[in-house]
Design a protein around this motif. Structure first.
Motif, PDB file in Angstrom:
ATOM      1  N   PHE A 116     -11.423  10.653  14.710  1.00 11.18           N
ATOM      2  CA  PHE A 116     -11.618   9.240  14.426  1.00 11.18           C
ATOM      3  C   PHE A 116     -10.720   8.418  15.336  1.00 11.18           C
ATOM      4  CE2 PHE A 116     -12.366  11.725  10.613  1.00 11.18           C
ATOM      5  CZ  PHE A 116     -13.568  11.218  10.135  1.00 11.18           C
ATOM      6  N   ASN A 117     -11.051   7.154  15.489  1.00 14.21           N
ATOM      7  CA  ASN A 117     -10.170   6.240  16.216  1.00 14.21           C
ATOM      8  C   ASN A 117      -9.088   5.670  15.298  1.00 14.21           C
ATOM      9  OD1 ASN A 117     -13.229   5.376  17.514  1.00 14.21           O
ATOM     10  ND2 ASN A 117     -11.634   6.133  18.878  1.00 14.21           N
ATOM     11  N   THR A 118      -9.432   5.531  14.015  1.00 14.92           N
ATOM     12  CA  THR A 118      -8.506   4.927  13.053  1.00 14.92           C
ATOM     13  C   THR A 118      -8.593   5.655  11.717  1.00 14.92           C
ATOM     14  OG1 THR A 118      -8.772   2.741  14.077  1.00 14.92           O
ATOM     15  CG2 THR A 118      -7.884   2.789  11.832  1.00 14.92           C
ATOM     16  N   VAL A 119      -7.444   5.857  11.082  1.00 14.54           N
ATOM     17  CA  VAL A 119      -7.394   6.388   9.717  1.00 14.54           C
ATOM     18  C   VAL A 119      -6.741   5.320   8.846  1.00 14.54           C
ATOM     19  CG1 VAL A 119      -6.467   8.156   8.184  1.00 14.54           C
ATOM     20  CG2 VAL A 119      -7.261   8.788  10.476  1.00 14.54           C
ATOM     21  N   LEU A 120      -7.480   4.875   7.839  1.00 17.06           N
ATOM     22  CA  LEU A 120      -7.013   3.817   6.943  1.00 17.06           C
ATOM     23  C   LEU A 120      -6.739   4.400   5.562  1.00 17.06           C
ATOM     24  CD1 LEU A 120      -6.623   0.794   6.098  1.00 17.06           C
ATOM     25  CD2 LEU A 120      -9.081   0.700   5.726  1.00 17.06           C
ATOM     26  N   TRP A 121      -5.476   4.338   5.130  1.00 19.44           N
ATOM     27  CA  TRP A 121      -5.103   4.831   3.808  1.00 19.44           C
ATOM     28  C   TRP A 121      -5.290   3.727   2.781  1.00 19.44           C
ATOM     29  CZ3 TRP A 121      -4.713   9.845   4.111  1.00 19.44           C
ATOM     30  CH2 TRP A 121      -4.205  10.448   5.260  1.00 19.44           C
ATOM     31  N   ALA A 122      -6.087   4.000   1.754  1.00 18.67           N
ATOM     32  CA  ALA A 122      -6.316   3.034   0.667  1.00 18.67           C
ATOM     33  C   ALA A 122      -6.292   3.801  -0.647  1.00 18.67           C
ATOM     34  CB  ALA A 122      -7.644   2.320   0.868  1.00 18.67           C
ATOM     35  N   ILE A 123      -5.126   4.375  -0.936  1.00 16.12           N
ATOM     36  CA  ILE A 123      -4.980   5.300  -2.068  1.00 16.12           C
ATOM     37  C   ILE A 123      -4.164   4.711  -3.206  1.00 16.12           C
ATOM     38  CG2 ILE A 123      -5.273   7.359  -0.634  1.00 16.12           C
ATOM     39  CD1 ILE A 123      -2.203   7.609  -0.586  1.00 16.12           C
ATOM     40  N   GLY A 124      -4.005   3.408  -3.199  1.00 15.58           N
ATOM     41  CA  GLY A 124      -3.250   2.763  -4.265  1.00 15.58           C
ATOM     42  C   GLY A 124      -2.093   1.947  -3.725  1.00 15.58           C
ATOM     43  N   PRO A 147       0.823  -1.222   0.000  1.00  9.84           N
ATOM     44  CA  PRO A 147       0.000   0.000   0.000  1.00  9.84           C
ATOM     45  C   PRO A 147       0.851   1.263   0.000  1.00  9.84           C
ATOM     46  CG  PRO A 147      -0.764  -1.559   1.658  1.00  9.84           C
ATOM     47  CD  PRO A 147       0.561  -2.065   1.168  1.00  9.84           C
ATOM     48  N   LYS A 148       0.296   2.277  -0.636  1.00  9.76           N
ATOM     49  CA  LYS A 148       0.972   3.573  -0.744  1.00  9.76           C
ATOM     50  C   LYS A 148       0.571   4.468   0.437  1.00  9.76           C
ATOM     51  CE  LYS A 148       0.730   5.263  -4.852  1.00  9.76           C
ATOM     52  NZ  LYS A 148       0.159   5.939  -6.044  1.00  9.76           N
ATOM     53  N   TYR A 149       1.531   5.154   1.009  1.00  7.02           N
ATOM     54  CA  TYR A 149       1.258   6.156   2.051  1.00  7.02           C
ATOM     55  C   TYR A 149       1.382   7.554   1.447  1.00  7.02           C
ATOM     56  CZ  TYR A 149       1.074   3.583   6.508  1.00  7.02           C
ATOM     57  OH  TYR A 149       0.694   2.794   7.573  1.00  7.02           O
ATOM     58  N   PRO A 150       0.495   8.487   1.801  1.00 12.46           N
ATOM     59  CA  PRO A 150       0.654   9.868   1.345  1.00 12.46           C
ATOM     60  C   PRO A 150       1.665  10.590   2.238  1.00 12.46           C
ATOM     61  CG  PRO A 150      -1.339   9.681   2.653  1.00 12.46           C
ATOM     62  CD  PRO A 150      -0.720   8.310   2.627  1.00 12.46           C
ATOM     63  N   THR A 151       2.932  10.392   1.954  1.00 11.31           N
ATOM     64  CA  THR A 151       3.994  10.892   2.841  1.00 11.31           C
ATOM     65  C   THR A 151       4.025  12.419   2.935  1.00 11.31           C
ATOM     66  OG1 THR A 151       5.515  10.695   0.958  1.00 11.31           O
ATOM     67  CG2 THR A 151       5.450   8.869   2.510  1.00 11.31           C
ATOM     68  N   HIS A 152       3.355  13.087   1.973  1.00 15.72           N
ATOM     69  CA  HIS A 152       3.342  14.551   1.999  1.00 15.72           C
ATOM     70  C   HIS A 152       2.337  15.096   3.010  1.00 15.72           C
ATOM     71  CE1 HIS A 152       0.068  13.373  -0.666  1.00 15.72           C
ATOM     72  NE2 HIS A 152      -0.480  14.555  -0.458  1.00 15.72           N
ATOM     73  N   ILE A 153       1.499  14.233   3.570  1.00 15.13           N
ATOM     74  CA  ILE A 153       0.483  14.675   4.523  1.00 15.13           C
ATOM     75  C   ILE A 153       1.012  14.506   5.943  1.00 15.13           C
ATOM     76  CG2 ILE A 153      -1.823  14.197   5.452  1.00 15.13           C
ATOM     77  CD1 ILE A 153      -2.664  13.399   2.645  1.00 15.13           C
ATOM     78  N   GLU A 154       0.998  15.562   6.692  1.00 17.55           N
ATOM     79  CA  GLU A 154       1.502  15.561   8.063  1.00 17.55           C
ATOM     80  C   GLU A 154       0.754  14.531   8.916  1.00 17.55           C
ATOM     81  OE1 GLU A 154       1.427  18.565  11.924  1.00 17.55           O
ATOM     82  OE2 GLU A 154       1.216  19.402   9.891  1.00 17.55           O
ATOM     83  N   GLY A 155       1.500  13.637   9.538  1.00 17.46           N
ATOM     84  CA  GLY A 155       0.912  12.648  10.440  1.00 17.46           C
ATOM     85  C   GLY A 155       0.374  11.399   9.768  1.00 17.46           C
ATOM     86  N   ARG A 183     -20.725   6.811   5.387  1.00 13.03           N
ATOM     87  CA  ARG A 183     -20.719   8.242   5.073  1.00 13.03           C
ATOM     88  C   ARG A 183     -19.649   8.511   4.015  1.00 13.03           C
ATOM     89  NH1 ARG A 183     -18.023  12.714   8.995  1.00 13.03           N
ATOM     90  NH2 ARG A 183     -18.664  14.638   7.929  1.00 13.03           N
ATOM     91  N   PHE A 184     -19.970   9.342   3.029  1.00 11.64           N
ATOM     92  CA  PHE A 184     -19.012   9.682   1.979  1.00 11.64           C
ATOM     93  C   PHE A 184     -18.709  11.177   1.996  1.00 11.64           C
ATOM     94  CE2 PHE A 184     -20.352   5.588   0.440  1.00 11.64           C
ATOM     95  CZ  PHE A 184     -19.229   5.083  -0.205  1.00 11.64           C
ATOM     96  N   LEU A 185     -17.416  11.496   1.977  1.00 10.58           N
ATOM     97  CA  LEU A 185     -16.959  12.878   1.809  1.00 10.58           C
ATOM     98  C   LEU A 185     -16.380  12.958   0.401  1.00 10.58           C
ATOM     99  CD1 LEU A 185     -15.122  13.378   5.237  1.00 10.58           C
ATOM    100  CD2 LEU A 185     -17.340  14.336   4.577  1.00 10.58           C
ATOM    101  N   LYS A 186     -17.163  13.486  -0.534  1.00  7.55           N
ATOM    102  CA  LYS A 186     -16.760  13.497  -1.938  1.00  7.55           C
ATOM    103  C   LYS A 186     -16.039  14.795  -2.287  1.00  7.55           C
ATOM    104  CE  LYS A 186     -20.471  10.394  -3.356  1.00  7.55           C
ATOM    105  NZ  LYS A 186     -21.622  10.143  -4.252  1.00  7.55           N
ATOM    106  N   GLY A 187     -15.031  14.680  -3.139  1.00 11.75           N
ATOM    107  CA  GLY A 187     -14.273  15.849  -3.561  1.00 11.75           C
ATOM    108  C   GLY A 187     -13.454  16.456  -2.437  1.00 11.75           C
ATOM    109  N   CYS A 188     -12.973  15.606  -1.530  1.00 12.36           N
ATOM    110  CA  CYS A 188     -12.212  16.098  -0.377  1.00 12.36           C
ATOM    111  C   CYS A 188     -10.817  15.461  -0.340  1.00 12.36           C
ATOM    112  CB  CYS A 188     -12.951  15.778   0.921  1.00 12.36           C
ATOM    113  SG  CYS A 188     -14.535  16.626   1.083  1.00 12.36           S
ATOM    114  N   THR A 189      -9.856  16.222   0.144  1.00 17.53           N
ATOM    115  CA  THR A 189      -8.488  15.715   0.289  1.00 17.53           C
ATOM    116  C   THR A 189      -7.982  16.005   1.703  1.00 17.53           C
ATOM    117  OG1 THR A 189      -7.619  17.799  -0.597  1.00 17.53           O
ATOM    118  CG2 THR A 189      -7.896  15.979  -2.144  1.00 17.53           C
ATOM    119  N   PRO A 190      -7.348  15.019   2.356  1.00 13.61           N
ATOM    120  CA  PRO A 190      -6.842  15.231   3.718  1.00 13.61           C
ATOM    121  C   PRO A 190      -5.640  16.167   3.723  1.00 13.61           C
ATOM    122  CG  PRO A 190      -6.176  13.086   2.896  1.00 13.61           C
ATOM    123  CD  PRO A 190      -7.079  13.665   1.855  1.00 13.61           C
ATOM    124  N   LEU A 191      -5.533  16.958   4.773  1.00 13.72           N
ATOM    125  CA  LEU A 191      -4.426  17.903   4.916  1.00 13.72           C
ATOM    126  C   LEU A 191      -3.443  17.472   6.000  1.00 13.72           C
ATOM    127  CD1 LEU A 191      -6.391  21.281   4.659  1.00 13.72           C
ATOM    128  CD2 LEU A 191      -5.095  20.124   2.852  1.00 13.72           C
TER     129      LEU A 191
END
Length: 523
Positions: A310-318, A193-201, A275-283
């Protein structure tokens, strides 16, 4: 730092238990043997996933001397697992089992309609489910080890990298090095899995699909970032297990799949609690004193920032291929500089004729376990002179195991139109209601099937898309027909099995072009 010791021993084959610890065995001469024209192995497979193991076992069965080198780097959160690759450990198998657990929850809700006296509140125990799933996965790990032993395949639990085009260096956990040489080498290292390393935390506080299936405790309120099949499958079973789940999508869901079907998938999930947050990007992701994760994101349309905990953040971005640490340049193996995937031809051969790549690490191949397995077996048969058959990557079926499953084979409607022109494509479709949904009064508004055909008789089937219960089971059978060149006329002459969801495919008589209502109203 102590200099690692390199083994070039002349020892014979050591016991299997020593193989599993990465002890050199069957190594007759390492790099020296290769230079003298006596490679240690006929075939060396780098990667112990589905494709690599299939290739290794097939070659060994056909009489070749084979070795497998496999090592799993722990995830950033420290998750580790055994032999078998992504599918067995952190993919298809645990995913399907947790998906089934979620479906059972839905069946419990249906049960009172069928006369079962079920308590109103039925809690789910994550720990118990996870332990059962993890124990089954461990049994598969052991099964693969046993199969390698039975076929006399040498197994090295080591990190592999190329020394040259015939020699691979294996480094064991303790730092000991072993040089292995082979006549043919197959790279089957898969991806991670890919991590968005540019995103803080993101790395410090997030997990991926490498971790979710090995959690001992419930992930609780979860944010799933991404719109891939991994993202939607995980979000689907988390919601089904009763967890508060949100999916953050930057753009479209299920990129590469038919977009009408993809929209129906997410519509169903949204109507059933995701729940869906469409057109959103994490900062950024920040851990609060109470151990919750505060996520800040941006709505790309309005530019407004928002946040939630949230209790958990799951990255599934590729996913990215596991090729960066193989020293491919030492062997002269070419990769796509953007994707880092290995360039291969129809024979699965790389830029170096005796080095091959299969599965997720190869450029232009479907990232699917069954394709890697079949490609590996066919490659082994060719290398052993048993066959000249090549892997056919057309009309490969697959299923997305979202709460309402989506199975497909062949072209999407968009791809068919792009390839043949809208005027030459006929799409037959239907909204239907599974019999299982009737007594329990389930909403079936997203249960939908479409068959994409060429308009000119006999109207060859270009693609089939099925959204409904047991989609994988349904699609598998029709995949054979489409692989054999089935036409719309032949499907219409096929007798359906009643009452099933699959029979609805044999009743697709309304085309999109006609403009008629495609809702099925009876037998």
């Amino acid at each position: 730092m102590e200099t690692p010791k390199v083994s070039r021993s002349g020892l014979g084959r050591l016991p299997f238990s020593l193989h599993s610890q990465g002890v050199a065995s069957g190594v007759r001469g390492g790099a020296q043997g290769a230079a003298a024209g006596r490679p240690d192995y006929d075939l060396l497979v780098i990667g112990g996933g589905s494709g690599g193991l299939a290739c290794a076992k097939e070659a060994a069965q056909l009489g070749k001397k084979v070795a497998v080198v496999d090592y799993v780097e722990p995830s950033p959160q420290g998750t580790r697992w055994g032999l078998g690759g992504t599918c067995v450990n952190v993919g298809c198998i645990p995913k399907k089992l947790m998906h089934h657990a979620a479906l059972l929850g839905g069946m419990i809700q249906d049960a009172p309609y069928y006369g079962w006296e079920v308590p109103q509140q039925v809690p789910h125990d994550w720990r118990k489910m996870a332990e059962a799933v993890q124990n089954y996965v461990k049994s598969l790990n052991w099964g693969h080890r046993v199969q390698l032993q039975e076929r006399k395949v040498s197994y090295f639990n080591m990190k592999a990298s190329f020394v040259d085009e015939h020699v691979v260096r294996g480094v064991a956990k303790g730092g000991k090095e072993t040089l292995l040489s082979a006549k043919h080498i197959v790279i089957a290292t898969g991806g991670r899995p890919k991590y968005p390393t540019h995103i803080e935390g993101a790395v410090e506080h997030g997990i991926t699909s490498d971790d979710i299936f090995w959690l001992k405790e419930s992930p609780g309120k979860t944010l799933v970032v991404g719109a891939s099949y991994v993202a939607l499958e995980c979000a689907g079973f988390l919601t089904g297990l009763g967890l508060d789940t949100t999916v953050m999508m930057r753009s479209i869901p299920l990129r590469g799949f038919d977009q009408q079907m993809s929209a129906l998938v997410t519509d169903y999930m949204a109507s059933h609690g995701t729940r869906f947050l469409k057109g959103c990007t994490p900062l950024r992701v920040k851990r609060l004193p109470d151990n919750q994760l505060q996520v800040t994101w941006k709505d790309t349309a309005s530019g407004r920032e928002d946040m939630d905990t949230f209790n958990t953040v799951l990255w599934a971005i590729g996913r990215v291929p596991e090729t960066r640490n193989l020293n491919l340049e030492k062997a002269g193996v070419n990769t796509n500089p953007e994707s880092q995937k290995i360039l291969v031809d129809a024979q699965e051969a790389t830029s170096v004729p005796h080095i091959y790549a299969i599965g997720d690490t190869a450029e232009g191949r479907p990232e699917l376990t069954p394709t890697a397995i079949l490609a590996g077996r066919l490659l082994a048969q060719r290398l052993c002179g048993q066959s000249s058959d090549l892997m056919d990557y057309d009309n490969v079926p697959t299923t997305v195991f979202t709460p309402l499953e989506y199975g497909c084979v062949g072209l999407s409607e968009e791809a068919a139109v792009a390839r043949h022109g809208k005027e030459h494509v006929e799409v037959y479709h239907a909204y239907y209601k599974p019999l299982e949904f009737t007594v329990a009064e389930r909403d079936a508004s997203q249960c939908y099937i479409k068959m994409v055909c060429l308009q000119k008789p006999p109207k060859p089937v270009l693609g089939l898309h099925f959204l409904g219960p047991n989609a994988g089971e349904v699609t598998q059978g029709f995949a054979l027909g489409i692989k054999c060149g089935a036409s719309y006329a032949q499907v219409m002459r096929t007798v359906g099995i009643h009452p099933t969801c699959a029979e609805e495919v044999t009743k697709l008589r309304i085309s999109k072009r006609s403009g008629l209502d495609p809702t099925v109203t009876g037998c």
